[in-house]
Design a protein around this motif. Sequence first.
Motif, short mmCIF file in Angstrom:
data_model
loop_
_atom_site.label_atom_id
_atom_site.label_comp_id
_atom_site.label_asym_id
_atom_site.label_seq_id
_atom_site.Cartn_x
_atom_site.Cartn_y
_atom_site.Cartn_z
N ASP A 167 -0.02 -0.39 -8.11
CA ASP A 167 -0.86 0.93 -7.82
C ASP A 167 -0.02 1.97 -8.04
O ASP A 167 0.83 2.27 -7.15
N THR B 232 -0.54 4.94 -8.15
CA THR B 232 -0.94 6.18 -7.30
C THR B 232 -0.61 6.14 -5.92
O THR B 232 -0.52 7.25 -5.33
N ARG C 265 -5.11 4.22 -3.47
CA ARG C 265 -5.77 3.30 -3.26
C ARG C 265 -6.19 2.69 -1.89
O ARG C 265 -5.04 2.30 -1.27
N LEU D 97 -9.11 -1.64 -2.68
CA LEU D 97 -9.26 -1.69 -4.04
C LEU D 97 -7.61 -2.11 -4.65
O LEU D 97 -7.64 -1.86 -5.72
N THR D 98 -6.88 -2.52 -3.95
CA THR D 98 -5.70 -2.95 -4.37
C THR D 98 -5.79 -4.58 -4.83
O THR D 98 -6.76 -5.15 -4.57
#
Length: 194
Positions: free
Chosen positions: A34, A36, A39, A43-44
């Motif tokens: 991930d 960013t 999340r 949503l990981t």
Amino acid sequence: REWIHLRPVKAWLLNYGYLLILALIFGFLWPWPDSTLMRPFALTAQGKALIYPARLLADFSLSIYVAIQLRGQGALTWLARAMVVGATASASFAILFMVTGFDITRLLFKPDGAVVFDNRAHGLSAEPRDMGLACVYGIMILLVGQRKLFRFWGVALAVNLLGLLGTVSTSALALLASGILAGWIFFTNTTRQA
């Protein structure tokens, strides 16, 4: 437990086992990064590896339960009537919205406002598309069942059709067209020559 020996169930179980292997590999052994770091857990890779198999198992369990319940005498007719009553009730509130501008869903569930559908009716559904699909299900059940389900099936049909038109949902109209086409092909009593 007799259903576990059916070929479609065996295929589903094989598919579910494959999903669990993929979840283990790509969710925990080699998860995608991930980049960013913003999340939420759901949503990981790890979250999806836990959520999707659990949701699929819950869906399957619900399907088995509904299938067992529908085996009883008159259960399918009861289900069809319940679906028509729900769709017609939602369509009635959509018609009320189209005529008066009064949105019952906003009053009940979003009193602070903020939900705007550009004057598209949504009845008791969260959005117009959902309302349109419910109306299509009601319409198709009424077209197939007619007087076997309700004495005033024509009135319920008209209410659902008006509710559908108020949603201005292209996907619901496409579903209605394909449902009518399928009904015309499969439920006519004539034999077609090739």
